[in-house]
Motif scaffolding. Structure first.
Motif, short mmCIF file in Angstrom:
data_model
loop_
_atom_site.label_atom_id
_atom_site.label_comp_id
_atom_site.label_asym_id
_atom_site.label_seq_id
_atom_site.Cartn_x
_atom_site.Cartn_y
_atom_site.Cartn_z
N GLY A 1 50.77 48.63 48.02
CA GLY A 1 51.69 47.68 47.37
C GLY A 1 50.83 46.86 46.44
O GLY A 1 50.73 47.12 45.24
N MET A 2 50.13 45.90 47.01
CA MET A 2 49.17 45.13 46.22
C MET A 2 48.02 44.69 47.12
O MET A 2 48.20 43.94 48.08
N LEU A 3 46.86 45.23 46.85
CA LEU A 3 45.65 44.87 47.60
C LEU A 3 44.72 44.11 46.66
O LEU A 3 44.67 44.43 45.47
N LYS A 4 43.99 43.15 47.20
CA LYS A 4 43.13 42.31 46.35
C LYS A 4 41.94 43.10 45.83
O LYS A 4 41.00 43.38 46.58
N THR A 5 42.00 43.50 44.56
CA THR A 5 40.87 44.19 43.92
C THR A 5 40.72 43.64 42.49
O THR A 5 41.52 42.80 42.07
N SER A 6 39.75 44.17 41.75
CA SER A 6 39.60 43.68 40.38
C SER A 6 40.10 44.68 39.35
O SER A 6 39.59 44.72 38.23
N ILE A 7 41.12 45.47 39.71
CA ILE A 7 41.60 46.51 38.78
C ILE A 7 42.10 45.92 37.46
O ILE A 7 41.91 46.52 36.41
N PHE A 8 42.71 44.72 37.51
CA PHE A 8 43.21 44.14 36.25
C PHE A 8 42.05 43.57 35.42
O PHE A 8 42.06 43.68 34.20
N ALA B 1 40.06 44.68 31.09
CA ALA B 1 39.78 43.81 29.94
C ALA B 1 38.70 44.43 29.05
O ALA B 1 37.84 45.15 29.54
N GLY B 2 38.79 44.13 27.76
CA GLY B 2 37.70 44.50 26.84
C GLY B 2 37.53 46.00 26.64
O GLY B 2 36.45 46.47 26.36
N VAL B 3 38.62 46.75 26.82
CA VAL B 3 38.51 48.21 26.61
C VAL B 3 39.57 48.65 25.60
O VAL B 3 40.33 49.58 25.83
N GLY B 4 39.62 47.94 24.51
CA GLY B 4 40.57 48.26 23.46
C GLY B 4 41.97 47.75 23.76
O GLY B 4 42.95 48.27 23.24
N GLU B 5 42.04 46.72 24.60
CA GLU B 5 43.35 46.18 24.98
C GLU B 5 43.99 45.44 23.81
O GLU B 5 43.34 44.61 23.17
N PRO B 6 45.28 45.70 23.54
CA PRO B 6 45.94 44.94 22.47
C PRO B 6 45.95 43.44 22.84
O PRO B 6 46.09 43.11 24.02
N ALA B 7 45.81 42.58 21.83
CA ALA B 7 45.70 41.13 22.08
C ALA B 7 46.88 40.62 22.91
O ALA B 7 46.71 39.79 23.82
N ALA B 8 48.09 41.12 22.63
CA ALA B 8 49.28 40.61 23.30
C ALA B 8 49.29 40.95 24.79
O ALA B 8 50.09 40.39 25.56
N ALA B 9 48.43 41.85 25.23
CA ALA B 9 48.46 42.29 26.64
C ALA B 9 47.64 41.39 27.55
O ALA B 9 47.79 41.41 28.76
N ALA B 10 46.79 40.56 26.94
CA ALA B 10 45.83 39.79 27.75
C ALA B 10 46.54 38.84 28.72
O ALA B 10 46.14 38.70 29.88
N MET C 1 48.99 39.23 36.10
CA MET C 1 48.94 40.24 37.16
C MET C 1 47.72 40.03 38.06
O MET C 1 47.79 40.13 39.28
N ALA C 2 46.59 39.72 37.42
CA ALA C 2 45.35 39.49 38.19
C ALA C 2 45.53 38.28 39.11
O ALA C 2 45.12 38.29 40.27
N HIS C 3 46.20 37.24 38.59
CA HIS C 3 46.42 36.03 39.38
C HIS C 3 47.36 36.33 40.55
O HIS C 3 47.12 35.90 41.69
N MET C 4 48.43 37.09 40.28
CA MET C 4 49.37 37.46 41.35
C MET C 4 48.65 38.24 42.45
O MET C 4 48.85 38.02 43.64
N MET C 5 47.81 39.17 42.02
CA MET C 5 47.08 40.01 42.98
C MET C 5 46.16 39.14 43.85
O MET C 5 46.12 39.28 45.07
N ALA C 6 45.45 38.22 43.20
CA ALA C 6 44.51 37.36 43.94
C ALA C 6 45.28 36.43 44.88
O ALA C 6 44.80 36.10 45.98
N SER C 7 46.48 36.00 44.48
CA SER C 7 47.24 35.03 45.29
C SER C 7 48.03 35.70 46.41
O SER C 7 48.11 35.15 47.51
#
Ligand SMILES: NC(=O)c1ccc[n+]([C@@H]2O[C@H](COP(=O)([O-])OP(=O)(O)OC[C@H]3O[C@@H](n4cnc5c(N)ncnc54)[C@H](O)[C@@H]3O)[C@@H](O)[C@H]2O)c1
Length: 284
Positions: A193-200, A204-213, A219-225
């Motif tokens: 479902g959602m396990l605390k990892t650093s997948i999000f 970052a920094g791999v050609g991600e469109p600016a609007a996706a940041a 998503m990273a915050h939700m995962m950590a929380s």
């Protein structure tokens, strides 16, 4: 003694993408229950530190660099591990990456890499290891990482979501292929479902469109929380694999809700509809 210790202690486990996150958690659990763990990752340093920690805790582990996007490297890994360690009892095709952005804004290289790792990496892991497993003739377990995303729709995570739909159906067909072939190989679909990892963060920094940041940061915050602790989730995953379950989920209620939504969508021939929560995330 737990079921997983009974079945897996003394056996060999090969785990891809085991230098961090779920792969690392599964490697630690397999080490704890007495398996020899082949910790593979595209990042050799990370793989080494996970293997070292397993050994320091009294277990058996070896680190190897492996890019699952390279089918020949998977062939070489399978031949090498079977030659040096004997039959592999557990193969976990875990390596996977996230990619966020509108389909037409994600660069070609990132699209290709997402499908190469998330889809081809799993397919070729199976293709490379199964002939050796069949030749060995001993019972074996293969677990492929799907996701609750394998049943859902999420715009701007399109590459990732479609890769997980692909792996879910791949594992379903593979399960039946084992039955047809009379192979002593259990297939499980792992559906975190959602396990605390650093997948999000890793996206970052791999050609991600600016609007996706912003989406990725949320998503990273939700995962950590709200994510499940890694070790708790990984204990559950190994126990369900050993129990021979096809559905290896970590947050059962979440799986049930998402699968129920998918069933309704298919039965009613609905149009794709964004949940309010997802709309807020994407349109704020
Ligand atoms: N974390 C979750 O809540 C969650 C939910 C559903 C599914 N999953 C799936 O679980 C798997 C692991 O995800 P995670 O959250 O632990 O991610 P993560 O980013 O924490 O770890 C992934 C690991 O894979 C490695 N990797 C990346 N590309 C690779 C390649 N080409 N070859 C080999 N290794 C490579 C990375 O170096 C890293 O160590 C993925 O398939 C993911 O889709 C995770």
């Amino acid at each position: 003694m737990s079921r997983e210790e009974e079945l897996f202690a003394g056996g060999v486990a090969v785990i891809t993408g085991a230098g961090a996150g779920i792969g690392m958690g599964l490697a630690r659990r397999c080490g704890e229950i007495g398996m020899t763990v082949i910790v593979t990752d595209i990042d050799a340093e990370r793989a080494r530190s996970v293997a070292d920690a397993i050994v320091a805790a009294g277990g058996k582990a070896e680190a190897l660099r492996l890019d699952v996007g390279d089918p020949a490297a998977l062939d070489a890994l399978a031949a090498d591990v079977f030659a040096r360690h004997g039959a592999v009892r557990l193969l976990v095709n875990n390596a996977g990456i996230e990619t966020i952005g509108l389909t037409w804004e994600v660069p070609v290289a990132r699209w290709e890499q997402t499908l190469r790792v998330n889809v081809n990496g799993v397919v070729h892991g199976v293709r490379a290891f199964v002939p050796h497993m069949l030749k060995a003739g001993a019972p074996a377990w293969i677990a492929n990482l799907s996701s609750v995303g394998g049943f859902s729709q999420m715009p701007t995570q399109t590459a990732y979501i479609m890769s997980k739909h692909a792996i879910q159906s791949f594992s379903e067909c593979l399960y039946l292929e084992m039955e047809l072939a009379g192979a002593p190989i259990h297939v499980s679909s792992v559906i975190p479902g959602m396990l605390k990892t650093s997948i999000f963060d890793a996206a970052a920094g791999v050609g991600e469109p600016a609007a996706a940041a912003r989406h990725r940061a949320t998503m990273a915050h939700m995962m950590a929380s709200y994510g499940m602790e890694l070790d708790e989730g990984c204990r559950k995953i190994v126990a369900k694999i050993a129990a021979g379950e096809f559905w290896v989920d970590t947050q059962e209620e979440m799986t049930r809700d998402i699968v129920a939504g998918r069933v309704t969508f298919l039965q009613e021939r609905g149009v794709p509809t964004l949940a309010d929560q997802a709309r807020a995330l994407l349109q704020d």
